[in-house]
Design a protein around this motif. Sequence first.
Motif, PDB file in Angstrom:
ATOM      1  N   TRP A   1      -1.255  -8.185 -17.348  1.00 46.23           N
ATOM      2  CA  TRP A   1      -0.060  -7.592 -16.735  1.00 46.23           C
ATOM      3  C   TRP A   1       0.441  -6.389 -17.529  1.00 46.23           C
ATOM      4  N   SER A   2       0.226  -6.394 -18.851  1.00 46.03           N
ATOM      5  CA  SER A   2       0.725  -5.312 -19.708  1.00 46.03           C
ATOM      6  C   SER A   2      -0.023  -3.997 -19.496  1.00 46.03           C
ATOM      7  N   HIS A   3      -1.147  -4.023 -18.785  1.00 50.61           N
ATOM      8  CA  HIS A   3      -1.898  -2.802 -18.515  1.00 50.61           C
ATOM      9  C   HIS A   3      -1.320  -2.080 -17.290  1.00 50.61           C
ATOM     10  N   LYS A   4      -1.437  -0.770 -17.299  1.00 50.59           N
ATOM     11  CA  LYS A   4      -0.849   0.031 -16.226  1.00 50.59           C
ATOM     12  C   LYS A   4      -1.858   0.409 -15.141  1.00 50.59           C
ATOM     13  N   GLU A   5      -3.137   0.159 -15.377  1.00 46.82           N
ATOM     14  CA  GLU A   5      -4.169   0.585 -14.423  1.00 46.82           C
ATOM     15  C   GLU A   5      -4.084  -0.195 -13.111  1.00 46.82           C
ATOM     16  N   LYS A   6      -4.672   0.390 -12.097  1.00 45.93           N
ATOM     17  CA  LYS A   6      -4.862  -0.314 -10.834  1.00 45.93           C
ATOM     18  C   LYS A   6      -5.982  -1.322 -11.026  1.00 45.93           C
ATOM     19  N   PRO A   7      -6.074  -2.345 -10.166  1.00 49.36           N
ATOM     20  CA  PRO A   7      -7.102  -3.382 -10.340  1.00 49.36           C
ATOM     21  C   PRO A   7      -8.523  -2.841 -10.489  1.00 49.36           C
ATOM     22  N   ASN A   8      -8.916  -1.887  -9.644  1.00 48.23           N
ATOM     23  CA  ASN A   8     -10.284  -1.368  -9.741  1.00 48.23           C
ATOM     24  C   ASN A   8     -10.492  -0.561 -11.016  1.00 48.23           C
ATOM     25  N   GLU A   9      -9.442   0.164 -11.466  1.00 45.75           N
ATOM     26  CA  GLU A   9      -9.535   0.935 -12.707  1.00 45.75           C
ATOM     27  C   GLU A   9      -9.651  -0.004 -13.913  1.00 45.75           C
ATOM     28  N   TYR A  10      -8.837  -1.072 -13.905  1.00 46.19           N
ATOM     29  CA  TYR A  10      -8.875  -2.038 -14.999  1.00 46.19           C
ATOM     30  C   TYR A  10     -10.243  -2.706 -15.073  1.00 46.19           C
ATOM     31  N   LEU A  11     -10.779  -3.058 -13.905  1.00 45.75           N
ATOM     32  CA  LEU A  11     -12.061  -3.764 -13.832  1.00 45.75           C
ATOM     33  C   LEU A  11     -13.195  -2.901 -14.369  1.00 45.75           C
ATOM     34  N   TRP A  12     -13.247  -1.647 -13.943  1.00 45.32           N
ATOM     35  CA  TRP A  12     -14.323  -0.761 -14.392  1.00 45.32           C
ATOM     36  C   TRP A  12     -14.172  -0.388 -15.865  1.00 45.32           C
TER      37      TRP A  12
ATOM     38  N   PRO B   1     -21.285  -7.795  -4.753  1.00 42.61           N
ATOM     39  CA  PRO B   1     -20.123  -7.286  -3.996  1.00 42.61           C
ATOM     40  C   PRO B   1     -19.072  -8.351  -3.724  1.00 42.61           C
ATOM     41  N   TYR B   2     -19.521  -9.613  -3.541  1.00 36.92           N
ATOM     42  CA  TYR B   2     -18.559 -10.707  -3.280  1.00 36.92           C
ATOM     43  C   TYR B   2     -17.612 -10.879  -4.466  1.00 36.92           C
ATOM     44  N   PHE B   3     -18.160 -10.982  -5.668  1.00 35.36           N
ATOM     45  CA  PHE B   3     -17.327 -11.190  -6.853  1.00 35.36           C
ATOM     46  C   PHE B   3     -16.489  -9.956  -7.172  1.00 35.36           C
ATOM     47  N   TYR B   4     -16.990  -8.785  -6.812  1.00 36.59           N
ATOM     48  CA  TYR B   4     -16.204  -7.571  -7.053  1.00 36.59           C
ATOM     49  C   TYR B   4     -14.919  -7.603  -6.222  1.00 36.59           C
ATOM     50  N   TYR B   5     -15.042  -7.885  -4.945  1.00 38.31           N
ATOM     51  CA  TYR B   5     -13.862  -7.897  -4.076  1.00 38.31           C
ATOM     52  C   TYR B   5     -12.939  -9.076  -4.393  1.00 38.31           C
ATOM     53  N   GLN B   6     -13.521 -10.201  -4.820  1.00 35.26           N
ATOM     54  CA  GLN B   6     -12.689 -11.337  -5.216  1.00 35.26           C
ATOM     55  C   GLN B   6     -11.912 -11.028  -6.494  1.00 35.26           C
ATOM     56  N   SER B   7     -12.526 -10.298  -7.416  1.00 35.99           N
ATOM     57  CA  SER B   7     -11.843  -9.942  -8.661  1.00 35.99           C
ATOM     58  C   SER B   7     -10.712  -8.952  -8.392  1.00 35.99           C
ATOM     59  N   ILE B   8     -10.946  -8.009  -7.490  1.00 34.47           N
ATOM     60  CA  ILE B   8      -9.879  -7.071  -7.104  1.00 34.47           C
ATOM     61  C   ILE B   8      -8.708  -7.831  -6.497  1.00 34.47           C
ATOM     62  N   LYS B   9      -9.028  -8.806  -5.660  1.00 36.78           N
ATOM     63  CA  LYS B   9      -8.006  -9.620  -5.013  1.00 36.78           C
ATOM     64  C   LYS B   9      -7.196 -10.409  -6.046  1.00 36.78           C
ATOM     65  N   SER B  10      -7.871 -10.967  -7.028  1.00 40.00           N
ATOM     66  CA  SER B  10      -7.182 -11.751  -8.069  1.00 40.00           C
ATOM     67  C   SER B  10      -6.307 -10.872  -8.954  1.00 40.00           C
ATOM     68  N   LEU B  11      -6.827  -9.688  -9.294  1.00 43.03           N
ATOM     69  CA  LEU B  11      -6.089  -8.801 -10.196  1.00 43.03           C
ATOM     70  C   LEU B  11      -4.876  -8.168  -9.509  1.00 43.03           C
ATOM     71  N   LYS B  12      -4.921  -8.027  -8.193  1.00 38.86           N
ATOM     72  CA  LYS B  12      -3.791  -7.450  -7.453  1.00 38.86           C
ATOM     73  C   LYS B  12      -2.540  -8.304  -7.607  1.00 38.86           C
ATOM     74  N   LYS B  13      -2.719  -9.610  -7.865  1.00 41.60           N
ATOM     75  CA  LYS B  13      -1.569 -10.500  -8.018  1.00 41.60           C
ATOM     76  C   LYS B  13      -0.862 -10.263  -9.353  1.00 41.60           C
ATOM     77  N   VAL B  14      -1.573  -9.652 -10.308  1.00 40.83           N
ATOM     78  CA  VAL B  14      -1.003  -9.423 -11.628  1.00 40.83           C
ATOM     79  C   VAL B  14      -0.715  -7.950 -11.880  1.00 40.83           C
ATOM     80  N   LEU B  15      -1.673  -7.094 -11.507  1.00 43.95           N
ATOM     81  CA  LEU B  15      -1.511  -5.646 -11.691  1.00 43.95           C
ATOM     82  C   LEU B  15      -0.911  -5.047 -10.418  1.00 43.95           C
ATOM     83  N   LYS B  16       0.327  -4.692 -10.476  1.00 43.84           N
ATOM     84  CA  LYS B  16       1.010  -4.155  -9.290  1.00 43.84           C
ATOM     85  C   LYS B  16       1.488  -2.729  -9.542  1.00 43.84           C
TER      86      LYS B  16
END
Length: 306
Positions: free
Chosen positions: A199-210, A291-306
């Motif tokens: 949560w302390s990171h400012k990136e968007k979910p896809n930016e944080y993931l990459w 691709p399945y885990f990529y989209y699931q990870s984006i979905k999970s991170l969206k709940k924390v990184l807003k």
Amino acid sequence: MKIYFRIQLNIINRYIKESGLNIVLAWVLSTIAFFVLSIFFFSNYEYAEYIYLVIPVFLSLRLKEYKREEFLKICYDNRKRYLIRGLENLIISIPFLIVLLIHQAYLISALLLLIIPLLNLYKNGGLKSHFTILTPFQSKPFEFTVGFRKSVFLIILIYALSIISISVDNLNLGLFALILSFLNSISYYSYMEDEFYVWSHKEKPNEYLWKKVLIGILLNSLLYLPLMAMLLFFFPENMLHLLILYSVGCFFMMAVVFMKYAAFPHKIGFKESIVLSISLYFPPIILLTFPYFYYQSIKSLKKVLK
């Protein structure tokens, strides 16, 4: 001791149940999958027997974490504690021993039986109370800092195998060491950070993931660049094979990062572990799960990184 092993079995079964799977079906399918994939692995890879030696040793060492050892010290005297650890190591090793014996790898089987009891002499927790192992990494990301300190002896073994492969002019042993290096780095991502840290990171979910992917590949390269350089120098005619293997390893690391955050904020579940195991045995399947885990990870991170 019966109570201890019963508790461990209940923990595993609860873990399976929380993953939404039938307990009996999961055990049966896991057993069948292990032996079927082992047959495939031994049929296609020359160094399979070495991997089946290292995996149970690696898993046994992972069980000797500091908190687990302290719990056993509180609950049991030294004799029972060593007996429990020995039985745990043996239970872990039995499936791998069966496969090794089926494929007539008698020397490796004997070596595994010799190593397993000796693992009780290795005191992983004692290092923590006396000094801190220095790492080539900063405190962030924590995966490589924590993982390096817990696998420093395995890293030494990986480099030793590479040097041996060069001295005996055996590229396969060097390739095995390279594969083992990636498996070791991938295991670092079994540690899940707290939600607040993400949560302390400012990136968007896809930016944080990459960013996590790129840092993971960079630090893995930093850790094993000398190994790669040695193999390329002494086996230049196999440069293409080494580069392909290294690229595949980076791709797997990327997939494991996605798998980790697909389960976030929980630890990687039973289903993810099965998918990872099958992918390691049969790499092409990762093209479907990636691709399945990529989209699931984006979905999970969206709940924390807003």
